[in-house]
Write a protein that holds these residues in place. Structure first.
Motif, mmCIF file in Angstrom:
data_model
loop_
_atom_site.group_PDB
_atom_site.id
_atom_site.type_symbol
_atom_site.label_atom_id
_atom_site.label_comp_id
_atom_site.label_asym_id
_atom_site.label_seq_id
_atom_site.Cartn_x
_atom_site.Cartn_y
_atom_site.Cartn_z
ATOM 1 N N GLU A 156 0.826 -1.196 0.000
ATOM 2 C CA GLU A 156 0.000 0.000 0.000
ATOM 3 C C GLU A 156 0.867 1.255 0.000
ATOM 4 O O GLU A 156 1.741 1.420 0.853
ATOM 5 C CB GLU A 156 -0.898 0.016 1.244
ATOM 6 N N ASP A 157 0.635 2.113 -0.957
ATOM 7 C CA ASP A 157 1.260 3.437 -1.002
ATOM 8 C C ASP A 157 2.781 3.413 -1.082
ATOM 9 O O ASP A 157 3.436 4.378 -0.694
ATOM 10 C CB ASP A 157 0.841 4.266 0.222
ATOM 11 N N ILE A 158 3.363 2.325 -1.584
ATOM 12 C CA ILE A 158 4.831 2.253 -1.601
ATOM 13 C C ILE A 158 5.426 2.834 -2.878
ATOM 14 O O ILE A 158 6.638 2.971 -2.978
ATOM 15 C CB ILE A 158 5.323 0.798 -1.446
ATOM 16 N N GLY A 159 4.584 3.186 -3.852
ATOM 17 C CA GLY A 159 5.085 3.706 -5.119
ATOM 18 C C GLY A 159 5.332 5.195 -5.066
ATOM 19 O O GLY A 159 6.327 5.678 -4.525
ATOM 20 N N GLU A 160 4.399 5.967 -5.636
ATOM 21 C CA GLU A 160 4.558 7.420 -5.692
ATOM 22 C C GLU A 160 4.686 8.033 -4.305
ATOM 23 O O GLU A 160 5.439 8.979 -4.091
ATOM 24 C CB GLU A 160 3.368 8.053 -6.420
ATOM 25 N N PHE A 161 3.957 7.480 -3.337
ATOM 26 C CA PHE A 161 3.926 8.063 -2.004
ATOM 27 C C PHE A 161 5.190 7.742 -1.199
ATOM 28 O O PHE A 161 5.543 8.448 -0.261
ATOM 29 C CB PHE A 161 2.686 7.548 -1.250
ATOM 30 N N LYS A 216 7.719 6.484 4.749
ATOM 31 C CA LYS A 216 8.770 6.915 3.825
ATOM 32 C C LYS A 216 9.931 5.924 3.762
ATOM 33 O O LYS A 216 11.101 6.314 3.687
ATOM 34 C CB LYS A 216 9.286 8.305 4.221
ATOM 35 N N THR A 217 9.598 4.640 3.754
ATOM 36 C CA THR A 217 10.638 3.607 3.716
ATOM 37 C C THR A 217 10.864 3.032 2.320
ATOM 38 O O THR A 217 11.669 2.116 2.159
ATOM 39 C CB THR A 217 10.276 2.456 4.673
ATOM 40 N N THR A 218 10.157 3.552 1.321
ATOM 41 C CA THR A 218 10.397 3.107 -0.061
ATOM 42 C C THR A 218 10.614 4.306 -0.981
ATOM 43 O O THR A 218 10.424 4.201 -2.191
ATOM 44 C CB THR A 218 9.225 2.247 -0.584
ATOM 45 N N VAL A 219 11.024 5.419 -0.423
ATOM 46 C CA VAL A 219 11.221 6.646 -1.204
ATOM 47 C C VAL A 219 12.267 6.419 -2.302
ATOM 48 O O VAL A 219 13.362 5.911 -2.053
ATOM 49 C CB VAL A 219 11.674 7.801 -0.284
ATOM 50 N N GLY A 220 11.899 6.763 -3.533
ATOM 51 C CA GLY A 220 12.818 6.692 -4.659
ATOM 52 C C GLY A 220 12.910 5.346 -5.348
ATOM 53 O O GLY A 220 13.509 5.241 -6.423
ATOM 54 N N LEU A 221 12.312 4.306 -4.773
ATOM 55 C CA LEU A 221 12.464 2.969 -5.361
ATOM 56 C C LEU A 221 11.636 2.803 -6.631
ATOM 57 O O LEU A 221 12.100 2.198 -7.597
ATOM 58 C CB LEU A 221 12.093 1.901 -4.331
ATOM 59 N N MET A 222 10.416 3.331 -6.651
ATOM 60 C CA MET A 222 9.608 3.212 -7.857
ATOM 61 C C MET A 222 10.245 3.998 -9.000
ATOM 62 O O MET A 222 10.241 3.560 -10.156
ATOM 63 C CB MET A 222 8.187 3.727 -7.602
ATOM 64 N N GLN A 223 10.823 5.164 -8.675
ATOM 65 C CA GLN A 223 11.457 5.974 -9.710
ATOM 66 C C GLN A 223 12.656 5.252 -10.314
ATOM 67 O O GLN A 223 12.942 5.396 -11.502
ATOM 68 C CB GLN A 223 11.900 7.315 -9.116
ATOM 69 N N GLU A 224 13.366 4.461 -9.518
ATOM 70 C CA GLU A 224 14.547 3.763 -10.026
ATOM 71 C C GLU A 224 14.204 2.445 -10.707
ATOM 72 O O GLU A 224 14.807 2.096 -11.733
ATOM 73 C CB GLU A 224 15.534 3.495 -8.882
ATOM 74 N N PHE A 225 13.227 1.711 -10.145
ATOM 75 C CA PHE A 225 12.969 0.350 -10.633
ATOM 76 C C PHE A 225 11.650 0.205 -11.379
ATOM 77 O O PHE A 225 11.382 -0.855 -11.946
ATOM 78 C CB PHE A 225 13.012 -0.632 -9.464
#
Length: 289
Positions: free
Chosen positions: A29-34, A39-48
């Motif tokens: 839940e909310d681990i992508g854009e959010f 805030k434990t997945t910040v930047g991961l969607m942008q990279e992967f």
């Protein structure tokens, strides 16, 4: 050596594992854009990308998707974030994920790590201020990990993702802002191995998660009074490293268990019962005056 926060240790561990193995992916839940509720997945969607770091709105969906992936594809290694609503996903976790390996005669691999949070003390309503690790300890087939600091978190999370069994990885909400020394070089800590956080000779304190910090502080205060406490952190509640704890208590002859969960049928009561059962073989009665 550099210091990083408990929160940053989560991000580093996930990023390193995503880079190491293209079969690793995240659902939650909310681990992508959010960037995750803490805030434990910040930047991961942008990279992967969304294919490997995707958001699902229902707590049930990540568990169901991971279970299906285990059976139908080339053993992807999934990670999920289900927050305080893990109870909604308990059927998928306890009755499906935990039992798949047994149902297939030990031949199936279930490499899934379910990240969630626990801990009280935040006045954050009934659903978000509980320590329910005992629920998962009651389910055969699940490994249960509760790291007490950033160093342990990074090493244990990497080990959990690489494990071929389902792991419940419980992070304490009030530890995210704490920090400690963590080497830049990748470190993987073994599951099922306790650590003596502070050596001592007078009394053994067994504590887990945030309670380790309180126990270490109490040990320092008691040291000023001439009481030398040994603090042991199991780190992994299942499997539990009983040998390290028993060796410590055999040395000190005194045991204190510190745990913030409910006292009924919890980790503390379970361990006290285990100690009483085995005390006759490793406890030395104090000599009478």
């Amino acid at each position: 050596m550099r210091k990083i926060t408990y929160r940053d240790a989560v991000i580093e561990a996930l990023r390193e594992e995503l880079r190491r193995d293209e079969k690793v992916y995240l659902l939650g839940e909310d681990i992508g854009e959010f960037g995750g509720s803490y805030k434990t997945t910040v930047g991961l969607m942008q990279e992967f990308g969304k294919e490997r770091c995707g958001t699902r709105r229902s707590p049930r969906r990540p568990s169901s998707a991971r279970r299906s992936a285990r059976r139908c594809s080339d053993a992807p290694r999934g990670g999920a974030h289900v927050r305080g609503l893990r109870r909604i996903a308990m059927d998928q976790i306890a009755n499906q994920t935990a039992k798949v390996k047994y149902m297939f005669g030990g031949k199936a691999r279930v490499p899934v790590t379910i990240r969630t949070q626990g801990g009280t003390g935040r006045s954050s309503a009934a659903q978000h201020a509980q320590s329910l690790e005992a629920w998962f300890l009651h389910v055969p087939g699940l490994k249960v990990v509760m790291p007490a600091n950033a160093y342990d978190l990074k090493g244990l999370l990497k080990a959990s993702i690489r494990d071929d069994n389902p792991v419940i990885f419980i992070e304490h909400k009030l530890l995210y802002a704490t920090s400690c020394e963590v080497p830049r070089k990748s470190n993987v800590l073994p599951l099922g191995k306790a650590e003596v956080k502070r050596p001592g000779k007078d009394v053994t304190i067994v504590a887990n998660s945030r309670m380790v910090q309180f126990s270490l502080a109490a040990a320092d205060r008691l040291a000023a009074e001439g009481i030398d406490c040994e603090v042991v952190d199991p780190r992994t509640l299942a499997p539990l490293d009983e040998e390290t704890i028993l060796n410590s208590v055999a040395k000190t002859n005194k045991l204190v268990v510190v745990n913030e969960a409910a006292p009924v049928c919890g980790f503390a009561s379970r361990w006290r019962r285990s100690w009483r059962r085995r005390a006759s073989t490793c406890w030395t009665p104090p000599s009478s005056a």
